[in-house]
Enzyme design. Structure first.
Site, PDB file in Angstrom:
ATOM      1  N   LYS A 184     -14.833  24.769  10.685  1.00 18.34           N
ATOM      2  CA  LYS A 184     -14.403  25.942  11.467  1.00 18.34           C
ATOM      3  C   LYS A 184     -13.560  26.888  10.611  1.00 18.34           C
ATOM      4  CE  LYS A 184     -12.262  23.736  14.753  1.00 18.34           C
ATOM      5  NZ  LYS A 184     -12.404  22.272  14.743  1.00 18.34           N
TER       6      LYS A 184
ATOM      7  N   ARG B 109     -10.317  24.079  23.626  1.00 19.37           N
ATOM      8  CA  ARG B 109     -10.668  22.684  23.364  1.00 19.37           C
ATOM      9  C   ARG B 109     -10.974  21.925  24.645  1.00 19.37           C
ATOM     10  NH1 ARG B 109      -8.410  22.365  18.052  1.00 19.37           N
ATOM     11  NH2 ARG B 109      -8.818  20.340  17.135  1.00 19.37           N
TER      12      ARG B 109
ATOM     13  N   ARG C 248     -10.655  15.874   2.147  1.00 20.51           N
ATOM     14  CA  ARG C 248     -10.073  17.224   2.236  1.00 20.51           C
ATOM     15  C   ARG C 248      -8.687  17.278   1.603  1.00 20.51           C
ATOM     16  NH1 ARG C 248     -10.233  20.611   7.700  1.00 20.51           N
ATOM     17  NH2 ARG C 248      -9.195  18.812   8.640  1.00 20.51           N
TER      18      ARG C 248
ATOM     19  N   ARG D  34      -3.623  16.635   4.628  1.00 25.13           N
ATOM     20  CA  ARG D  34      -3.044  16.806   5.961  1.00 25.13           C
ATOM     21  C   ARG D  34      -2.723  15.443   6.550  1.00 25.13           C
ATOM     22  NH1 ARG D  34      -6.649  20.846   9.558  1.00 25.13           N
ATOM     23  NH2 ARG D  34      -6.469  19.174  11.062  1.00 25.13           N
TER      24      ARG D  34
ATOM     25  N   ARG E 160      -9.079  12.044  17.134  1.00 25.17           N
ATOM     26  CA  ARG E 160      -9.503  13.453  17.252  1.00 25.17           C
ATOM     27  C   ARG E 160     -10.966  13.526  17.673  1.00 25.17           C
ATOM     28  NH1 ARG E 160      -7.880  14.915  11.373  1.00 25.17           N
ATOM     29  NH2 ARG E 160      -8.686  17.017  11.675  1.00 25.17           N
TER      30      ARG E 160
HETATM   31  P1  ADP Z   1      -9.411  19.864  13.618  1.00 22.93           P
HETATM   32  O1  ADP Z   1     -10.282  20.688  14.495  1.00 22.93           O
HETATM   33  O2  ADP Z   1     -10.033  19.578  12.291  1.00 22.93           O
HETATM   34  O3  ADP Z   1      -8.923  18.610  14.289  1.00 22.93           O
HETATM   35  P2  ADP Z   1      -7.239  21.778  13.947  1.00 22.93           P
HETATM   36  O4  ADP Z   1      -6.421  22.373  12.872  1.00 22.93           O
HETATM   37  O5  ADP Z   1      -8.072  22.691  14.777  1.00 22.93           O
HETATM   38  O6  ADP Z   1      -8.115  20.672  13.209  1.00 22.93           O
HETATM   39  O7  ADP Z   1      -6.297  20.948  14.941  1.00 22.93           O
HETATM   40  C1  ADP Z   1      -5.385  20.006  14.485  1.00 22.93           C
HETATM   41  C2  ADP Z   1      -4.574  19.450  15.660  1.00 22.93           C
HETATM   42  O8  ADP Z   1      -3.841  20.525  16.295  1.00 22.93           O
HETATM   43  C3  ADP Z   1      -5.366  18.818  16.787  1.00 22.93           C
HETATM   44  O9  ADP Z   1      -5.675  17.452  16.546  1.00 22.93           O
HETATM   45  C4  ADP Z   1      -4.398  18.984  17.983  1.00 22.93           C
HETATM   46  O10 ADP Z   1      -3.380  18.024  17.961  1.00 22.93           O
HETATM   47  C5  ADP Z   1      -3.750  20.338  17.715  1.00 22.93           C
HETATM   48  N1  ADP Z   1      -4.471  21.449  18.383  1.00 22.93           N
HETATM   49  C6  ADP Z   1      -5.124  22.463  17.750  1.00 22.93           C
HETATM   50  N2  ADP Z   1      -5.654  23.311  18.642  1.00 22.93           N
HETATM   51  C7  ADP Z   1      -5.345  22.823  19.869  1.00 22.93           C
HETATM   52  C8  ADP Z   1      -5.626  23.239  21.202  1.00 22.93           C
HETATM   53  N3  ADP Z   1      -6.357  24.343  21.443  1.00 22.93           N
HETATM   54  N4  ADP Z   1      -5.143  22.488  22.227  1.00 22.93           N
HETATM   55  C9  ADP Z   1      -4.424  21.384  21.993  1.00 22.93           C
HETATM   56  N5  ADP Z   1      -4.120  20.930  20.772  1.00 22.93           N
HETATM   57  C10 ADP Z   1      -4.575  21.633  19.704  1.00 22.93           C
END
Ligand code: ADP
Length: 217
Positions: free
Chosen positions: A13, A88, A127, A162, A173
């Site tokens: 993404k 999400r 990563r 990370r 996740r």
């Molecule tokens: P990835 O999609 O690879 O897991 P992100 O950077 O999008 O990485 O998200 C990392 C973490 O941030 C998620 O596991 C969650 O804890 C939090 N997070 C990100 N976006 C949201 C969201 N829209 N709602 C709730 N938690 C979120």
């Protein structure tokens, strides 16, 4: 033009957002990046979020909505947004519909980046990110390796992993994605704005598929 990138963790993404914002002068909104920024503060809220992120669980909706709305208020965009990591779940999708409706706007494309779990795991464990400029590398993929081990090609700073890029957080996740996020595929298919992309290919090939849908319409 407003775009959502809908995908499991580490499907690309962030990488595709970067290419999209450059080509179409859009503004990227990554709720993950916004939350990581808060987590880097040594405050009560920062520490709570840090723990949630490391575990791989989702951050609670009220906080995510607050962070998103504050960001959109401060970062208005003439050409539109790329939403990366938001929405999400269905509640978040409905919230986004409301926010955009109030701005007399709508979502134009939802690109669903489809990749197998095996490939995701390889991407997650390899990563690495630059501490200084944020450039993303992957030590498991030849084309994405840094020239020198653990050092950024761009700025010579150290690379880091990370905290949630480990197998156990990935499993959480991925399961959360399956249960909470995957139903959004139907949600957007019913609105006729869902476009499926094969995201197992290298980044330019993935981007070509996205571009071709945008140019076609
Ligand atoms: P990835 O999609 O690879 O897991 P992100 O950077 O999008 O990485 O998200 C990392 C973490 O941030 C998620 O596991 C969650 O804890 C939090 N997070 C990100 N976006 C949201 C969201 N829209 N709602 C709730 N938690 C979120």
């Amino acid at each position: 033009m407003n775009i959502i990138l809908l995908a499991p963790p580490a499907a690309g993404k962030g990488t595709q957002s970067e290419l999209l914002i450059k080509k179409y002068q859009l503004n990227q909104i990554s709720t993950g990046d916004l939350l990581r920024k808060i987590a880097s503060n040594d405050s009560k809220l920062g520490n709570t979020i840090k723990k949630t992120l490391a575990s791989g669980e989702l951050v609670n909706n009220n906080l995510v909505f607050q962070v998103l709305e504050e960001y959109m208020d401060k970062n208005t965009s003439e050409n539109g947004y790329v939403f990366d990591g938001f929405p999400r779940d269905t509640l978040q999708a409905e919230k986004l519909d409301d926010i955009l409706e109030n701005m007399n706007q709508k979502i134009d494309y939802v690109f669903y980046l489809n990749v197998s779990k095996e490939i995701l795991l390889k991407r997650i464990t390899g990563r690495r990110l630059c501490k200084s400029c944020g450039k993303v590398y992957n030590i498991n993929i030849d084309l994405l390796k840094p020239k020198m081990n653990s050092i950024c090609d761009n700025c010579g700073q150290e690379l880091y992993r990370r905290e949630d890029d480990n197998e156990s957080s990935f499993e959480t996740r991925y399961q959360n994605y399956k249960i909470q996020t995957q139903p959004l595929i139907d949600y957007y298919q019913n609105k006729n704005i869902l476009y499926e992309i094969d995201s197992s290919l290298e980044k330019e090939e993935v981007f070509k598929q996205i571009e071709s849908f945008i140019e076609k319409r």
